[in-house]
Design an enzyme around this catalytic site. Sequence first.
Site, PDB file in Angstrom:
ATOM      1  N   SER A   6       4.673 -11.635  14.921  1.00 24.33           N
ATOM      2  CA  SER A   6       6.064 -11.208  14.705  1.00 24.33           C
ATOM      3  C   SER A   6       6.837 -11.460  15.996  1.00 24.33           C
ATOM      4  O   SER A   6       6.245 -11.582  17.077  1.00 24.33           O
ATOM      5  CB  SER A   6       6.128  -9.732  14.289  1.00 24.33           C
ATOM      6  OG  SER A   6       5.445  -8.920  15.210  1.00 24.33           O
ATOM      7  N   GLU A   8      10.540 -10.596  18.254  1.00 23.89           N
ATOM      8  CA  GLU A   8      11.649  -9.644  18.435  1.00 23.89           C
ATOM      9  C   GLU A   8      12.836 -10.335  19.110  1.00 23.89           C
ATOM     10  O   GLU A   8      12.673 -11.056  20.092  1.00 23.89           O
ATOM     11  CB  GLU A   8      11.139  -8.491  19.311  1.00 23.89           C
ATOM     12  CG  GLU A   8      12.183  -7.453  19.611  1.00 23.89           C
ATOM     13  CD  GLU A   8      11.589  -6.253  20.344  1.00 23.89           C
ATOM     14  OE1 GLU A   8      10.516  -5.756  19.952  1.00 23.89           O
ATOM     15  OE2 GLU A   8      12.199  -5.824  21.327  1.00 23.89           O
ATOM     16  N   ALA A  42      20.779   0.052  23.774  1.00 31.97           N
ATOM     17  CA  ALA A  42      20.683   1.401  24.333  1.00 31.97           C
ATOM     18  C   ALA A  42      21.851   2.251  23.854  1.00 31.97           C
ATOM     19  O   ALA A  42      23.002   1.813  23.881  1.00 31.97           O
ATOM     20  CB  ALA A  42      20.648   1.323  25.849  1.00 31.97           C
ATOM     21  N   ARG A  97      12.829   6.555  19.581  1.00 31.02           N
ATOM     22  CA  ARG A  97      13.754   7.527  20.135  1.00 31.02           C
ATOM     23  C   ARG A  97      14.925   6.791  20.769  1.00 31.02           C
ATOM     24  O   ARG A  97      16.074   7.157  20.605  1.00 31.02           O
ATOM     25  CB  ARG A  97      13.062   8.387  21.216  1.00 31.02           C
ATOM     26  CG  ARG A  97      13.987   9.441  21.805  1.00 31.02           C
ATOM     27  CD  ARG A  97      13.504   9.976  23.137  1.00 31.02           C
ATOM     28  NE  ARG A  97      13.608   8.984  24.203  1.00 31.02           N
ATOM     29  CZ  ARG A  97      13.278   9.184  25.461  1.00 31.02           C
ATOM     30  NH1 ARG A  97      12.779  10.356  25.815  1.00 31.02           N
ATOM     31  NH2 ARG A  97      13.411   8.235  26.372  1.00 31.02           N
ATOM     32  N   ASP A  99      16.746   4.732  24.259  1.00 33.79           N
ATOM     33  CA  ASP A  99      17.200   5.123  25.597  1.00 33.79           C
ATOM     34  C   ASP A  99      18.711   5.108  25.599  1.00 33.79           C
ATOM     35  O   ASP A  99      19.333   4.330  24.879  1.00 33.79           O
ATOM     36  CB  ASP A  99      16.692   4.112  26.636  1.00 33.79           C
ATOM     37  CG  ASP A  99      15.198   4.251  26.872  1.00 33.79           C
ATOM     38  OD1 ASP A  99      14.719   5.398  26.943  1.00 33.79           O
ATOM     39  OD2 ASP A  99      14.527   3.217  26.973  1.00 33.79           O
ATOM     40  N   LYS A 155       3.748  10.792  15.866  1.00 29.78           N
ATOM     41  CA  LYS A 155       4.582   9.812  15.152  1.00 29.78           C
ATOM     42  C   LYS A 155       3.817   9.247  13.951  1.00 29.78           C
ATOM     43  O   LYS A 155       4.399   9.007  12.896  1.00 29.78           O
ATOM     44  CB  LYS A 155       4.978   8.655  16.084  1.00 29.78           C
ATOM     45  CG  LYS A 155       5.856   9.090  17.227  1.00 29.78           C
ATOM     46  CD  LYS A 155       6.507   7.914  17.933  1.00 29.78           C
ATOM     47  CE  LYS A 155       5.672   7.320  19.009  1.00 29.78           C
ATOM     48  NZ  LYS A 155       6.453   6.469  19.941  1.00 29.78           N
ATOM     49  N   PHE A 206      12.647  -5.048  34.668  1.00 33.28           N
ATOM     50  CA  PHE A 206      12.281  -4.450  33.362  1.00 33.28           C
ATOM     51  C   PHE A 206      11.059  -3.554  33.513  1.00 33.28           C
ATOM     52  O   PHE A 206      10.994  -2.473  32.981  1.00 33.28           O
ATOM     53  CB  PHE A 206      11.813  -5.540  32.389  1.00 33.28           C
ATOM     54  CG  PHE A 206      12.843  -6.221  31.559  1.00 33.28           C
ATOM     55  CD1 PHE A 206      14.179  -5.885  31.608  1.00 33.28           C
ATOM     56  CD2 PHE A 206      12.451  -7.236  30.678  1.00 33.28           C
ATOM     57  CE1 PHE A 206      15.101  -6.546  30.817  1.00 33.28           C
ATOM     58  CE2 PHE A 206      13.355  -7.902  29.896  1.00 33.28           C
ATOM     59  CZ  PHE A 206      14.681  -7.556  29.967  1.00 33.28           C
ATOM     60  N   HIS A 256       3.020  -9.334  18.780  1.00 34.20           N
ATOM     61  CA  HIS A 256       4.474  -9.198  18.606  1.00 34.20           C
ATOM     62  C   HIS A 256       5.107  -9.700  19.902  1.00 34.20           C
ATOM     63  O   HIS A 256       4.890  -9.122  20.970  1.00 34.20           O
ATOM     64  CB  HIS A 256       4.817  -7.714  18.378  1.00 34.20           C
ATOM     65  CG  HIS A 256       6.286  -7.428  18.244  1.00 34.20           C
ATOM     66  ND1 HIS A 256       6.961  -7.564  17.054  1.00 34.20           N
ATOM     67  CD2 HIS A 256       7.206  -6.999  19.150  1.00 34.20           C
ATOM     68  CE1 HIS A 256       8.246  -7.227  17.221  1.00 34.20           C
ATOM     69  NE2 HIS A 256       8.413  -6.877  18.490  1.00 34.20           N
TER      70      HIS A 256
HETATM   71  C1  LIG Z   1       8.109  -2.211  20.421  1.00 31.23           C
HETATM   72  C2  LIG Z   1       9.253  -1.507  21.127  1.00 31.23           C
HETATM   73  C3  LIG Z   1      10.548  -1.738  20.696  1.00 31.23           C
HETATM   74  C4  LIG Z   1      11.634  -1.087  21.319  1.00 31.23           C
HETATM   75  N1  LIG Z   1      12.899  -1.316  20.851  1.00 31.23           N
HETATM   76  C5  LIG Z   1      13.942  -0.641  21.392  1.00 31.23           C
HETATM   77  C6  LIG Z   1      15.270  -0.789  20.879  1.00 31.23           C
HETATM   78  O1  LIG Z   1      15.513  -1.559  19.960  1.00 31.23           O
HETATM   79  N2  LIG Z   1      16.272  -0.048  21.428  1.00 31.23           N
HETATM   80  C7  LIG Z   1      16.045   0.852  22.450  1.00 31.23           C
HETATM   81  O2  LIG Z   1      16.990   1.513  22.905  1.00 31.23           O
HETATM   82  N3  LIG Z   1      14.798   0.986  22.968  1.00 31.23           N
HETATM   83  C8  LIG Z   1      13.748   0.277  22.462  1.00 31.23           C
HETATM   84  N4  LIG Z   1      12.477   0.453  22.970  1.00 31.23           N
HETATM   85  C9  LIG Z   1      12.301   1.338  24.123  1.00 31.23           C
HETATM   86  C10 LIG Z   1      12.129   2.802  23.721  1.00 31.23           C
HETATM   87  O3  LIG Z   1      13.290   3.253  23.046  1.00 31.23           O
HETATM   88  C11 LIG Z   1      11.915   3.619  24.990  1.00 31.23           C
HETATM   89  O4  LIG Z   1      10.652   3.336  25.526  1.00 31.23           O
HETATM   90  C12 LIG Z   1      12.164   5.098  24.891  1.00 31.23           C
HETATM   91  O5  LIG Z   1      12.184   5.619  26.225  1.00 31.23           O
HETATM   92  C13 LIG Z   1      11.130   5.877  24.104  1.00 31.23           C
HETATM   93  O6  LIG Z   1      11.184   5.615  22.767  1.00 31.23           O
HETATM   94  P1  LIG Z   1       9.969   6.091  21.812  1.00 31.23           P
HETATM   95  O7  LIG Z   1      10.357   5.760  20.455  1.00 31.23           O
HETATM   96  O8  LIG Z   1       8.681   5.603  22.317  1.00 31.23           O
HETATM   97  O9  LIG Z   1      10.061   7.676  22.058  1.00 31.23           O
HETATM   98  P2  LIG Z   1       9.107   8.899  21.809  1.00 31.23           P
HETATM   99  O10 LIG Z   1       7.927   8.517  20.982  1.00 31.23           O
HETATM  100  O11 LIG Z   1       9.955  10.017  21.323  1.00 31.23           O
HETATM  101  O12 LIG Z   1       8.565   9.216  23.266  1.00 31.23           O
HETATM  102  C14 LIG Z   1       9.435   9.296  24.393  1.00 31.23           C
HETATM  103  C15 LIG Z   1       8.888  10.275  25.407  1.00 31.23           C
HETATM  104  O13 LIG Z   1       8.943  11.603  24.885  1.00 31.23           O
HETATM  105  C16 LIG Z   1       7.670  12.202  24.876  1.00 31.23           C
HETATM  106  N5  LIG Z   1       7.577  13.000  23.642  1.00 31.23           N
HETATM  107  C17 LIG Z   1       7.473  12.537  22.378  1.00 31.23           C
HETATM  108  N6  LIG Z   1       7.397  13.563  21.498  1.00 31.23           N
HETATM  109  C18 LIG Z   1       7.474  14.706  22.231  1.00 31.23           C
HETATM  110  C19 LIG Z   1       7.460  16.091  21.920  1.00 31.23           C
HETATM  111  N7  LIG Z   1       7.327  16.518  20.652  1.00 31.23           N
HETATM  112  N8  LIG Z   1       7.568  16.992  22.938  1.00 31.23           N
HETATM  113  C20 LIG Z   1       7.694  16.571  24.232  1.00 31.23           C
HETATM  114  N9  LIG Z   1       7.704  15.260  24.585  1.00 31.23           N
HETATM  115  C21 LIG Z   1       7.602  14.343  23.621  1.00 31.23           C
HETATM  116  C22 LIG Z   1       6.664  11.043  24.914  1.00 31.23           C
HETATM  117  O14 LIG Z   1       5.426  11.425  25.475  1.00 31.23           O
HETATM  118  C23 LIG Z   1       7.413  10.035  25.766  1.00 31.23           C
HETATM  119  O15 LIG Z   1       7.245  10.317  27.134  1.00 31.23           O
HETATM  120  C24 LIG Z   1      11.380  -0.207  22.404  1.00 31.23           C
HETATM  121  C25 LIG Z   1      10.070   0.001  22.855  1.00 31.23           C
HETATM  122  C26 LIG Z   1       9.010  -0.644  22.233  1.00 31.23           C
HETATM  123  C27 LIG Z   1       7.607  -0.433  22.733  1.00 31.23           C
END
Ligand SMILES: Cc1cc2nc3c(=O)[nH]c(=O)nc-3n(C[C@H](O)[C@H](O)[C@H](O)COP(=O)(O)OP(=O)(O)OC[C@H]3O[C@@H](n4cnc5c(N)ncnc54)[C@H](O)[C@@H]3O)c2cc1C
Length: 278
Positions: A6, A8, A42, A97, A99, A155, A206, A256
Amino acid sequence: MAFELSFEFFPPKTAEGEAKLLETRQQLSQHQPKFFSVTFGAGGSTRDRTMDTVLAIQRDGVEAAPHISGISSSREDILTMLQVYQSHGIRRLVVLRGDMPSGEVSASDFAHASDLVSFIRQQTGDAFHIEVAAYPETHPEAKSAALDMQHFKQKIDAGANGAITQYFYNADAYFQFVEQCQAMGVEVPIVPGIMPIYNYTQLARFSSVCGAEIPRWLSLRLQDYAEDPASLRALGLQVVSQLCQRLIDGGAPGLHFYTLNQANLISQIIGNLTIQNN
Ligand SMILES: Cc1cc2nc3c(=O)[nH]c(=O)nc-3n(C[C@H](O)[C@H](O)[C@H](O)COP(=O)(O)OP(=O)(O)OC[C@H]3O[C@@H](n4cnc5c(N)ncnc54)[C@H](O)[C@@H]3O)c2cc1C
Protein backbone atom coordinates in the site's frame (compact mmCIF):
# COMPACT_ATOMS: atom_id res chain seq x y z
CA MET A 1 -3.20 -14.11 3.40
CA ALA A 2 -1.55 -12.63 0.29
CA PHE A 3 1.28 -10.17 0.82
CA GLU A 4 -0.08 -6.63 0.36
CA LEU A 5 1.55 -3.38 -0.77
CA SER A 6 0.00 0.00 0.00
CA PHE A 7 1.10 3.58 -0.63
CA GLU A 8 0.46 6.75 1.33
CA PHE A 9 0.08 10.22 -0.21
CA PHE A 10 -0.50 13.70 1.12
CA PRO A 11 -3.25 15.77 -0.53
CA PRO A 12 -1.66 18.20 -3.01
CA LYS A 13 -2.17 21.95 -2.60
CA THR A 14 -1.74 23.10 -6.20
CA ALA A 15 -2.77 22.04 -9.70
CA GLU A 16 0.88 21.19 -10.35
CA GLY A 17 0.95 18.99 -7.25
CA GLU A 18 -2.21 17.26 -8.41
CA ALA A 19 -0.73 16.50 -11.82
CA LYS A 20 2.42 15.13 -10.18
CA LEU A 21 0.37 12.93 -7.84
CA LEU A 22 -1.63 11.56 -10.76
CA GLU A 23 1.64 10.49 -12.43
CA THR A 24 2.86 8.98 -9.17
CA ARG A 25 -0.39 7.06 -8.72
CA GLN A 26 -0.21 5.73 -12.27
CA GLN A 27 3.35 4.52 -11.77
CA LEU A 28 2.65 2.91 -8.39
CA SER A 29 -0.53 1.23 -9.68
CA GLN A 30 1.76 -1.08 -11.64
CA HIS A 31 2.70 -2.72 -8.33
CA GLN A 32 -0.95 -3.74 -7.81
CA PRO A 33 -1.41 -2.10 -4.42
CA LYS A 34 -4.12 -3.21 -2.05
CA PHE A 35 -4.92 0.46 -1.43
CA PHE A 36 -3.69 4.06 -1.59
CA SER A 37 -4.13 6.10 1.59
CA VAL A 38 -4.31 9.88 1.93
CA THR A 39 -3.17 11.77 5.02
CA PHE A 40 -5.22 14.21 7.06
CA GLY A 41 -3.14 17.35 7.69
CA ALA A 42 -2.20 18.27 11.26
CA GLY A 43 -5.24 19.60 13.10
CA GLY A 44 -7.57 18.72 10.21
CA SER A 45 -5.99 21.37 8.00
CA THR A 46 -6.53 19.35 4.81
CA ARG A 47 -10.01 17.96 5.47
CA ASP A 48 -11.46 18.92 2.05
CA ARG A 49 -8.32 18.21 0.06
CA THR A 50 -8.00 14.78 1.71
CA MET A 51 -11.56 13.99 0.72
CA ASP A 52 -11.11 15.24 -2.87
CA THR A 53 -7.94 13.20 -3.31
CA VAL A 54 -9.53 10.07 -1.86
CA LEU A 55 -12.55 10.34 -4.11
CA ALA A 56 -10.34 10.91 -7.19
CA ILE A 57 -8.36 7.74 -6.39
CA GLN A 58 -11.51 5.69 -5.84
CA ARG A 59 -12.98 6.96 -9.14
CA ASP A 60 -9.85 5.74 -10.93
CA GLY A 61 -10.46 2.22 -9.67
CA VAL A 62 -7.94 1.75 -6.84
CA GLU A 63 -9.19 1.26 -3.28
CA ALA A 64 -8.69 4.55 -1.42
CA ALA A 65 -8.36 4.87 2.35
CA PRO A 66 -8.69 8.30 3.97
CA HIS A 67 -6.79 9.02 7.18
CA ILE A 68 -9.08 10.55 9.78
CA SER A 69 -7.78 12.16 12.93
CA GLY A 70 -9.83 12.95 16.00
CA ILE A 71 -7.72 15.65 17.59
CA SER A 72 -9.40 18.59 15.92
CA SER A 73 -12.75 17.03 15.05
CA SER A 74 -16.12 17.03 16.72
CA ARG A 75 -18.48 14.06 16.62
CA GLU A 76 -20.53 15.91 13.99
CA ASP A 77 -17.46 16.51 11.79
CA ILE A 78 -16.60 12.84 11.93
CA LEU A 79 -20.16 11.71 11.20
CA THR A 80 -20.36 14.01 8.18
CA MET A 81 -17.09 12.65 6.79
CA LEU A 82 -18.13 9.05 7.38
CA GLN A 83 -21.42 9.62 5.57
CA VAL A 84 -19.68 11.10 2.53
CA TYR A 85 -17.12 8.30 2.46
CA GLN A 86 -19.73 5.59 2.86
CA SER A 87 -21.87 7.06 0.09
CA HIS A 88 -18.86 6.92 -2.27
CA GLY A 89 -18.07 3.29 -1.51
CA ILE A 90 -15.03 3.90 0.71
CA ARG A 91 -14.53 0.83 2.88
CA ARG A 92 -11.21 1.41 4.64
CA LEU A 93 -10.05 4.11 7.05
CA VAL A 94 -6.75 4.89 8.77
CA VAL A 95 -7.89 6.19 12.16
CA LEU A 96 -5.58 8.38 14.24
CA ARG A 97 -5.53 10.70 17.16
CA GLY A 98 -3.50 13.06 14.99
CA ASP A 99 -1.28 15.98 15.89
CA MET A 100 -2.04 19.69 16.11
CA PRO A 101 0.07 22.21 14.17
CA SER A 102 2.78 23.36 16.62
CA GLY A 103 1.57 25.90 19.14
CA GLU A 104 -2.14 25.15 18.67
CA VAL A 105 -4.28 23.50 21.32
CA SER A 106 -6.89 20.88 20.55
CA ALA A 107 -10.54 21.11 21.56
CA SER A 108 -11.59 17.63 20.58
CA ASP A 109 -14.25 15.09 21.41
CA PHE A 110 -11.57 12.41 20.96
CA ALA A 111 -8.58 12.43 23.29
CA HIS A 112 -7.10 9.17 21.95
CA ALA A 113 -7.32 7.21 18.72
CA SER A 114 -9.08 4.40 20.60
CA ASP A 115 -11.97 6.82 21.38
CA LEU A 116 -12.38 7.55 17.68
CA VAL A 117 -12.21 3.85 16.73
CA SER A 118 -14.96 3.09 19.31
CA PHE A 119 -17.09 5.97 18.01
CA ILE A 120 -16.78 4.85 14.37
CA ARG A 121 -17.66 1.26 15.28
CA GLN A 122 -20.63 2.47 17.35
CA GLN A 123 -21.93 4.65 14.52
CA THR A 124 -21.19 2.53 11.46
CA GLY A 125 -20.87 -1.07 12.68
CA ASP A 126 -18.70 -3.08 10.31
CA ALA A 127 -19.00 -0.67 7.36
CA PHE A 128 -15.28 0.15 7.45
CA HIS A 129 -12.07 -1.82 7.72
CA ILE A 130 -10.11 0.22 10.28
CA GLU A 131 -6.33 0.56 10.36
CA VAL A 132 -4.58 2.26 13.29
CA ALA A 133 -1.01 3.44 13.91
CA ALA A 134 1.60 1.32 15.71
CA TYR A 135 4.98 2.39 17.09
CA PRO A 136 7.66 -0.34 17.19
CA GLU A 137 10.08 2.24 18.68
CA THR A 138 7.39 3.66 21.04
CA HIS A 139 5.30 6.80 20.50
CA PRO A 140 7.30 9.92 21.51
CA GLU A 141 4.74 11.07 24.12
CA ALA A 142 4.38 7.66 25.79
CA LYS A 143 5.16 7.50 29.52
CA SER A 144 6.70 4.05 28.99
CA ALA A 145 7.02 1.40 26.29
CA ALA A 146 4.76 -0.93 28.30
CA LEU A 147 1.98 1.67 28.60
CA ASP A 148 2.26 2.46 24.90
CA MET A 149 1.75 -1.25 24.14
CA GLN A 150 -1.35 -1.29 26.34
CA HIS A 151 -2.70 1.78 24.55
CA PHE A 152 -2.05 0.10 21.22
CA LYS A 153 -4.00 -2.95 22.40
CA GLN A 154 -6.90 -0.67 23.42
CA LYS A 155 -7.20 0.49 19.80
CA ILE A 156 -7.42 -3.11 18.60
CA ASP A 157 -9.89 -4.02 21.35
CA ALA A 158 -11.99 -0.99 20.33
CA GLY A 159 -12.42 -2.58 16.90
CA ALA A 160 -9.42 -1.91 14.65
CA ASN A 161 -8.77 -4.61 12.04
CA GLY A 162 -5.11 -3.91 11.40
CA ALA A 163 -2.20 -1.57 12.02
CA ILE A 164 0.43 0.29 10.05
CA THR A 165 3.64 1.18 11.83
CA GLN A 166 5.59 4.38 12.12
CA TYR A 167 8.72 4.00 10.01
CA PHE A 168 11.91 2.57 11.46
CA TYR A 169 15.29 1.44 10.14
CA ASN A 170 15.87 -1.36 12.65
CA ALA A 171 13.96 -4.50 11.66
CA ASP A 172 14.40 -5.99 15.14
CA ALA A 173 12.23 -3.24 16.63
CA TYR A 174 9.40 -4.42 14.37
CA PHE A 175 9.88 -8.14 15.06
CA GLN A 176 10.03 -7.51 18.83
CA PHE A 177 6.88 -5.39 18.65
CA VAL A 178 4.98 -8.08 16.74
CA GLU A 179 6.14 -10.71 19.24
CA GLN A 180 4.94 -8.57 22.14
CA CYS A 181 1.59 -8.04 20.43
CA GLN A 182 1.18 -11.78 19.97
CA ALA A 183 2.02 -12.34 23.63
CA MET A 184 -0.75 -9.85 24.52
CA GLY A 185 -3.24 -11.67 22.30
CA VAL A 186 -3.22 -9.04 19.51
CA GLU A 187 -3.56 -10.97 16.28
CA VAL A 188 -4.37 -8.36 13.62
CA PRO A 189 -1.90 -7.84 10.74
CA ILE A 190 0.75 -5.24 11.59
CA VAL A 191 2.17 -3.82 8.37
CA PRO A 192 5.55 -2.06 8.54
CA GLY A 193 5.55 1.56 7.38
CA ILE A 194 8.54 2.20 5.10
CA MET A 195 10.16 5.60 4.62
CA PRO A 196 12.48 5.72 1.59
CA ILE A 197 15.50 7.97 2.07
CA TYR A 198 15.26 11.00 -0.20
CA ASN A 199 17.02 13.72 1.76
CA TYR A 200 18.96 13.58 5.04
CA THR A 201 17.96 16.96 6.54
CA GLN A 202 14.27 16.35 6.00
CA LEU A 203 14.49 12.78 7.32
CA ALA A 204 16.38 13.87 10.46
CA ARG A 205 13.77 16.57 11.14
CA PHE A 206 10.81 14.17 10.71
CA SER A 207 12.51 11.49 12.76
CA SER A 208 13.20 13.71 15.75
CA VAL A 209 9.53 14.76 15.85
CA CYS A 210 7.97 11.33 15.41
CA GLY A 211 10.43 9.35 17.53
CA ALA A 212 11.84 7.19 14.72
CA GLU A 213 15.49 6.34 15.22
CA ILE A 214 18.06 6.68 12.46
CA PRO A 215 20.88 4.35 13.55
CA ARG A 216 24.13 6.21 14.24
CA TRP A 217 26.10 4.44 11.50
CA LEU A 218 23.43 5.29 8.94
CA SER A 219 23.03 8.87 10.11
CA LEU A 220 26.79 9.47 9.85
CA ARG A 221 27.06 7.89 6.42
CA LEU A 222 24.09 9.87 5.11
CA GLN A 223 25.61 13.09 6.47
CA ASP A 224 28.80 12.32 4.54
CA TYR A 225 26.71 12.57 1.37
CA ALA A 226 25.21 16.00 2.15
CA GLU A 227 26.71 17.36 -1.09
CA ASP A 228 26.35 14.18 -3.11
CA PRO A 229 22.64 13.37 -3.67
CA ALA A 230 23.36 10.48 -6.08
CA SER A 231 25.44 8.62 -3.48
CA LEU A 232 22.90 9.40 -0.74
CA ARG A 233 20.14 7.99 -2.90
CA ALA A 234 22.14 4.86 -3.73
CA LEU A 235 22.92 4.20 -0.06
CA GLY A 236 19.29 4.85 0.91
CA LEU A 237 18.08 2.51 -1.82
CA GLN A 238 20.38 -0.27 -0.64
CA VAL A 239 19.56 0.15 3.06
CA VAL A 240 15.79 0.40 2.61
CA SER A 241 15.69 -2.51 0.12
CA GLN A 242 17.59 -4.70 2.59
CA LEU A 243 15.26 -3.62 5.41
CA CYS A 244 12.19 -4.50 3.31
CA GLN A 245 13.61 -7.89 2.32
CA ARG A 246 14.34 -8.73 5.98
CA LEU A 247 10.80 -7.76 6.90
CA ILE A 248 9.34 -9.89 4.10
CA ASP A 249 11.56 -12.87 4.96
CA GLY A 250 10.62 -12.49 8.64
CA GLY A 251 6.90 -12.76 7.87
CA ALA A 252 5.61 -9.17 7.59
CA PRO A 253 2.11 -9.29 6.04
CA GLY A 254 2.79 -6.38 3.68
CA LEU A 255 4.63 -3.07 3.27
CA HIS A 256 3.11 0.41 3.46
CA PHE A 257 5.25 3.07 1.76
CA TYR A 258 5.32 6.71 2.84
CA THR A 259 5.68 8.05 -0.69
CA LEU A 260 5.89 11.84 -0.19
CA ASN A 261 4.02 11.73 -3.53
CA GLN A 262 7.05 10.34 -5.37
CA ALA A 263 7.24 7.01 -7.17
CA ASN A 264 10.66 6.37 -8.73
CA LEU A 265 12.65 5.41 -5.64
CA ILE A 266 9.83 3.20 -4.39
CA SER A 267 9.57 1.39 -7.72
CA GLN A 268 13.32 0.77 -7.55
CA ILE A 269 13.03 -0.58 -3.99
CA ILE A 270 10.17 -2.90 -4.97
CA GLY A 271 12.16 -4.02 -8.02
CA ASN A 272 14.93 -5.16 -5.65
CA LEU A 273 12.59 -7.36 -3.58
CA THR A 274 11.70 -11.02 -3.76
CA ILE A 275 8.10 -11.24 -2.64
CA GLN A 276 6.55 -14.66 -2.26
CA ASN A 277 2.80 -14.80 -1.95
CA ASN A 278 1.83 -17.66 0.32
C1 LIG B 1 0.58 5.00 9.61
C2 LIG B 1 0.48 6.39 10.22
C3 LIG B 1 -0.28 7.35 9.57
C4 LIG B 1 -0.41 8.65 10.11
N1 LIG B 1 -1.19 9.56 9.46
C5 LIG B 1 -1.38 10.79 10.01
C6 LIG B 1 -2.25 11.75 9.40
O1 LIG B 1 -2.82 11.51 8.35
N2 LIG B 1 -2.45 12.94 10.03
C7 LIG B 1 -1.85 13.25 11.23
O2 LIG B 1 -2.07 14.34 11.76
N3 LIG B 1 -1.00 12.36 11.81
C8 LIG B 1 -0.76 11.14 11.24
N4 LIG B 1 0.07 10.24 11.86
C9 LIG B 1 0.77 10.64 13.08
C10 LIG B 1 -0.07 10.43 14.34
O3 LIG B 1 -1.25 11.22 14.27
C11 LIG B 1 0.76 10.85 15.54
O4 LIG B 1 1.79 9.92 15.75
C12 LIG B 1 0.01 11.14 16.81
O5 LIG B 1 0.93 11.78 17.71
C13 LIG B 1 -0.57 9.94 17.52
O6 LIG B 1 -1.61 9.39 16.84
P1 LIG B 1 -2.15 7.92 17.25
O7 LIG B 1 -3.31 7.65 16.43
O8 LIG B 1 -1.06 6.94 17.27
O9 LIG B 1 -2.59 8.23 18.77
P2 LIG B 1 -2.92 7.36 20.03
O10 LIG B 1 -3.03 5.91 19.69
O11 LIG B 1 -4.08 8.00 20.71
O12 LIG B 1 -1.61 7.53 20.92
C14 LIG B 1 -1.02 8.80 21.15
C15 LIG B 1 -0.33 8.82 22.50
O13 LIG B 1 -1.31 8.75 23.54
C16 LIG B 1 -1.07 7.65 24.38
N5 LIG B 1 -2.39 7.09 24.74
C17 LIG B 1 -3.24 6.42 23.94
N6 LIG B 1 -4.35 6.05 24.62
C18 LIG B 1 -4.20 6.52 25.88
C19 LIG B 1 -4.99 6.48 27.06
N7 LIG B 1 -6.18 5.85 27.08
N8 LIG B 1 -4.52 7.09 28.19
C20 LIG B 1 -3.32 7.73 28.18
N9 LIG B 1 -2.52 7.79 27.09
C21 LIG B 1 -2.94 7.21 25.96
C22 LIG B 1 -0.22 6.67 23.56
O14 LIG B 1 0.57 5.83 24.38
C23 LIG B 1 0.61 7.64 22.73
O15 LIG B 1 1.72 8.10 23.47
C24 LIG B 1 0.26 8.95 11.33
C25 LIG B 1 1.05 7.99 11.97
C26 LIG B 1 1.17 6.72 11.42
C27 LIG B 1 2.03 5.69 12.10
